[in-house]
Design a protein around this motif. Sequence first.
Motif, PDB file in Angstrom:
ATOM      1  N   ILE A   1     -34.276 -23.319-104.122  1.00 41.20           N
ATOM      2  CA  ILE A   1     -33.249 -23.190-103.303  1.00 41.20           C
ATOM      3  C   ILE A   1     -33.376 -22.043-102.399  1.00 41.20           C
ATOM      4  CG2 ILE A   1     -30.629 -22.688-102.752  1.00 41.20           C
ATOM      5  CD1 ILE A   1     -31.118 -25.383-104.089  1.00 41.20           C
ATOM      6  N   PHE A   2     -33.693 -22.318-100.964  1.00 38.46           N
ATOM      7  CA  PHE A   2     -33.847 -21.175-100.111  1.00 38.46           C
ATOM      8  C   PHE A   2     -33.179 -21.597 -98.717  1.00 38.46           C
ATOM      9  CE2 PHE A   2     -36.536 -19.266 -96.658  1.00 38.46           C
ATOM     10  CZ  PHE A   2     -36.665 -18.178 -97.031  1.00 38.46           C
ATOM     11  N   ASP A   3     -32.618 -20.621 -98.323  1.00 39.44           N
ATOM     12  CA  ASP A   3     -31.755 -20.992 -97.147  1.00 39.44           C
ATOM     13  C   ASP A   3     -30.583 -22.008 -97.618  1.00 39.44           C
ATOM     14  OD1 ASP A   3     -32.738 -18.683 -95.497  1.00 39.44           O
ATOM     15  OD2 ASP A   3     -33.922 -20.063 -94.219  1.00 39.44           O
ATOM     16  N   GLY A   4     -30.252 -22.268 -98.663  1.00 38.59           N
ATOM     17  CA  GLY A   4     -29.334 -23.217 -98.947  1.00 38.59           C
ATOM     18  C   GLY A   4     -29.891 -24.632 -99.053  1.00 38.59           C
ATOM     19  N   ARG A   5     -31.353 -24.775 -98.672  1.00 41.48           N
ATOM     20  CA  ARG A   5     -32.117 -25.921 -98.877  1.00 41.48           C
ATOM     21  C   ARG A   5     -32.956 -25.917-100.036  1.00 41.48           C
ATOM     22  NH1 ARG A   5     -32.043 -28.477 -93.763  1.00 41.48           N
ATOM     23  NH2 ARG A   5     -30.299 -27.444 -92.644  1.00 41.48           N
ATOM     24  N   VAL A   6     -33.376 -26.976-100.566  1.00 34.77           N
ATOM     25  CA  VAL A   6     -34.395 -27.218-101.546  1.00 34.77           C
ATOM     26  C   VAL A   6     -35.615 -27.466-101.058  1.00 34.77           C
ATOM     27  CG1 VAL A   6     -35.215 -28.632-103.568  1.00 34.77           C
ATOM     28  CG2 VAL A   6     -32.589 -28.602-103.023  1.00 34.77           C
ATOM     29  N   VAL A   7     -36.555 -26.319-101.445  1.00 34.01           N
ATOM     30  CA  VAL A   7     -37.988 -26.612-100.963  1.00 34.01           C
ATOM     31  C   VAL A   7     -38.991 -26.157-101.973  1.00 34.01           C
ATOM     32  CG1 VAL A   7     -36.994 -25.048 -98.588  1.00 34.01           C
ATOM     33  CG2 VAL A   7     -37.903 -23.826-100.475  1.00 34.01           C
ATOM     34  N   PRO A   8     -40.358 -26.738-101.728  1.00 31.24           N
ATOM     35  CA  PRO A   8     -41.254 -26.666-102.506  1.00 31.24           C
ATOM     36  C   PRO A   8     -41.689 -25.115-102.713  1.00 31.24           C
ATOM     37  CG  PRO A   8     -41.600 -28.498-101.188  1.00 31.24           C
ATOM     38  CD  PRO A   8     -40.343 -27.915-100.583  1.00 31.24           C
ATOM     39  N   HIS A   9     -42.030 -24.661-103.589  1.00 23.55           N
ATOM     40  CA  HIS A   9     -42.291 -23.276-103.847  1.00 23.55           C
ATOM     41  C   HIS A   9     -43.793 -23.384-104.727  1.00 23.55           C
ATOM     42  CE1 HIS A   9     -41.365 -18.848-105.743  1.00 23.55           C
ATOM     43  NE2 HIS A   9     -42.570 -19.222-105.680  1.00 23.55           N
ATOM     44  N   LEU A  10     -44.811 -23.027-104.545  1.00 22.15           N
ATOM     45  CA  LEU A  10     -45.973 -23.134-104.904  1.00 22.15           C
ATOM     46  C   LEU A  10     -46.627 -21.668-105.153  1.00 22.15           C
ATOM     47  CD1 LEU A  10     -47.718 -25.785-102.999  1.00 22.15           C
ATOM     48  CD2 LEU A  10     -46.169 -25.992-104.957  1.00 22.15           C
ATOM     49  N   VAL A  11     -47.597 -21.214-106.393  1.00 15.22           N
ATOM     50  CA  VAL A  11     -48.284 -20.431-106.322  1.00 15.22           C
ATOM     51  C   VAL A  11     -49.662 -20.813-106.409  1.00 15.22           C
ATOM     52  CG1 VAL A  11     -49.160 -18.355-107.802  1.00 15.22           C
ATOM     53  CG2 VAL A  11     -46.786 -18.622-107.308  1.00 15.22           C
ATOM     54  N   VAL A  12     -50.616 -20.627-105.425  1.00 15.13           N
ATOM     55  CA  VAL A  12     -52.125 -20.932-105.538  1.00 15.13           C
ATOM     56  C   VAL A  12     -52.929 -19.812-105.620  1.00 15.13           C
ATOM     57  CG1 VAL A  12     -53.626 -21.984-103.630  1.00 15.13           C
ATOM     58  CG2 VAL A  12     -51.356 -22.803-103.539  1.00 15.13           C
ATOM     59  N   ARG A  13     -53.791 -20.088-106.474  1.00 16.26           N
ATOM     60  CA  ARG A  13     -54.745 -19.015-106.956  1.00 16.26           C
ATOM     61  C   ARG A  13     -56.084 -19.168-105.773  1.00 16.26           C
ATOM     62  NH1 ARG A  13     -53.708 -15.047-110.041  1.00 16.26           N
ATOM     63  NH2 ARG A  13     -52.170 -15.649-111.613  1.00 16.26           N
ATOM     64  N   THR A  14     -56.309 -18.147-105.187  1.00 18.46           N
ATOM     65  CA  THR A  14     -57.477 -18.021-104.449  1.00 18.46           C
ATOM     66  C   THR A  14     -58.293 -17.116-104.729  1.00 18.46           C
ATOM     67  OG1 THR A  14     -56.665 -16.279-102.567  1.00 18.46           O
ATOM     68  CG2 THR A  14     -55.691 -18.589-102.485  1.00 18.46           C
ATOM     69  N   PRO A  15     -59.491 -16.947-104.191  1.00 12.03           N
ATOM     70  CA  PRO A  15     -60.738 -15.874-104.715  1.00 12.03           C
ATOM     71  C   PRO A  15     -60.115 -14.474-104.140  1.00 12.03           C
ATOM     72  CG  PRO A  15     -61.864 -17.714-103.516  1.00 12.03           C
ATOM     73  CD  PRO A  15     -60.408 -18.090-103.357  1.00 12.03           C
ATOM     74  N   SER A  16     -59.301 -14.586-103.241  1.00 13.78           N
ATOM     75  CA  SER A  16     -58.501 -13.238-102.770  1.00 13.78           C
ATOM     76  C   SER A  16     -57.436 -12.854-103.607  1.00 13.78           C
ATOM     77  CB  SER A  16     -58.342 -13.277-101.346  1.00 13.78           C
ATOM     78  OG  SER A  16     -59.430 -13.628-100.586  1.00 13.78           O
ATOM     79  N   GLY A  17     -57.261 -13.902-104.274  1.00 12.26           N
ATOM     80  CA  GLY A  17     -55.556 -13.491-105.058  1.00 12.26           C
ATOM     81  C   GLY A  17     -54.755 -14.399-105.295  1.00 12.26           C
ATOM     82  N   PRO A  18     -53.668 -14.259-106.069  1.00  9.58           N
ATOM     83  CA  PRO A  18     -52.562 -15.586-106.017  1.00  9.58           C
ATOM     84  C   PRO A  18     -51.670 -15.237-104.767  1.00  9.58           C
ATOM     85  CG  PRO A  18     -52.299 -13.945-107.535  1.00  9.58           C
ATOM     86  CD  PRO A  18     -53.535 -13.597-106.997  1.00  9.58           C
ATOM     87  N   VAL A  19     -51.220 -16.484-104.051  1.00 11.41           N
ATOM     88  CA  VAL A  19     -50.228 -16.250-102.967  1.00 11.41           C
ATOM     89  C   VAL A  19     -49.241 -17.166-103.373  1.00 11.41           C
ATOM     90  CG1 VAL A  19     -51.914 -15.593-101.232  1.00 11.41           C
ATOM     91  CG2 VAL A  19     -51.624 -18.029-101.541  1.00 11.41           C
ATOM     92  N   THR A  20     -47.897 -17.036-102.915  1.00 10.29           N
ATOM     93  CA  THR A  20     -46.958 -17.700-102.991  1.00 10.29           C
ATOM     94  C   THR A  20     -46.792 -18.473-101.764  1.00 10.29           C
ATOM     95  OG1 THR A  20     -45.678 -16.229-104.630  1.00 10.29           O
ATOM     96  CG2 THR A  20     -44.264 -17.681-103.060  1.00 10.29           C
ATOM     97  N   VAL A  21     -46.586 -19.916-101.899  1.00 12.28           N
ATOM     98  CA  VAL A  21     -46.360 -20.752-100.624  1.00 12.28           C
ATOM     99  C   VAL A  21     -44.901 -21.366-100.850  1.00 12.28           C
ATOM    100  CG1 VAL A  21     -47.320 -22.858 -99.791  1.00 12.28           C
ATOM    101  CG2 VAL A  21     -48.693 -21.249-100.809  1.00 12.28           C
ATOM    102  N   LEU A  22     -44.170 -21.343 -99.457  1.00 14.38           N
ATOM    103  CA  LEU A  22     -42.937 -21.916 -99.454  1.00 14.38           C
ATOM    104  C   LEU A  22     -43.013 -22.801 -98.164  1.00 14.38           C
ATOM    105  CD1 LEU A  22     -40.577 -18.848 -99.821  1.00 14.38           C
ATOM    106  CD2 LEU A  22     -40.923 -20.420-101.381  1.00 14.38           C
TER     107      LEU A  22
END
Length: 124
Positions: free
Chosen positions: A48-69
């Motif tokens: 739940i983000f801003d009252g909406r259901v959204v995909p939340h991912l963590v992607v491992r990259t060579p530069s480090g992990p990033v959160t994706v919304l």
Amino acid sequence: MIGHVTHETGTMDTTAPLTPAALAGVLDPDGTRLRPDVGDVTFAARCIFDGRVVPHLVVRTPSGPVTVLMLRHRTISKPFHIDEQGYEGVVMPAPKGSIAIVGQGVADLDAVAQKVFDAVDWGR
């Protein structure tokens, strides 16, 4: 955005890649796909983000992990940067809403964000 990321800090520590089926369960309801060349996805949930259901991912990259919304409900006209509480992020306009990519100490965050953005197939 940063509040959501800091609330779920443990998600950035996961290292085991998710199965394609687990990832599809999070992305498919929105008609979204992620091309495999993005890197390992180690966390995926519908949050739940801003009252909406959204995909939340963590992607491992060579530069480090990033959160994706993936924020289909939030339309923006141009990218903007976030720098708060030790996190850096970029929010980019997307074909369906916008996408936020957030990390800590990620070298060349803009390039990482562009690679993640390019790996998304927004679907229907």
